[in-house]
Design a protein around this motif. Sequence first.
Motif, PDB file in Angstrom:
ATOM      1  N   LYS A  19       0.800  -1.374   0.104  1.00 23.77           N
ATOM      2  CA  LYS A  19      -0.123   0.174  -0.114  1.00 23.77           C
ATOM      3  C   LYS A  19       0.904   1.294  -0.141  1.00 23.77           C
ATOM      4  CE  LYS A  19      -3.588  -2.609   0.275  1.00 23.77           C
ATOM      5  NZ  LYS A  19      -4.220  -3.029  -0.956  1.00 23.77           N
ATOM      6  N   GLY A  20       0.397   2.418  -0.603  1.00 25.44           N
ATOM      7  CA  GLY A  20       1.077   3.565  -0.714  1.00 25.44           C
ATOM      8  C   GLY A  20       2.087   3.843  -1.574  1.00 25.44           C
ATOM      9  N   HIS A  21       2.121   2.700  -2.507  1.00 30.34           N
ATOM     10  CA  HIS A  21       3.218   2.796  -3.684  1.00 30.34           C
ATOM     11  C   HIS A  21       2.537   3.107  -4.765  1.00 30.34           C
ATOM     12  CE1 HIS A  21       6.719   0.922  -1.323  1.00 30.34           C
ATOM     13  NE2 HIS A  21       5.605   0.244  -0.776  1.00 30.34           N
TER      14      HIS A  21
END
Length: 76
Positions: A19-21
């Motif tokens: 997540k968050g990439h």
Amino acid sequence: MPILYANNGLVIRINNREKGHKRPHVHVFYKGEDYSFAFDGEQLNGGRLPRKVRQEIQWYLANNQEALKSIWRGDF
């Protein structure tokens, strides 16, 4: 992380659950070190790799774009 490619100590893996990439990338493991490469072949982190190893990674990425994108999206 599933193994996508392995050859002579070079291992390429992908984790589509990170997540968050924002930028799609693979994780490369070579001689106990961890590197990241964007799907376009740009090295995102890690130290210097031997030229032949870097070329092999870039060759793999260039020749597997559709499969990589599908895995990243979770379409498999």
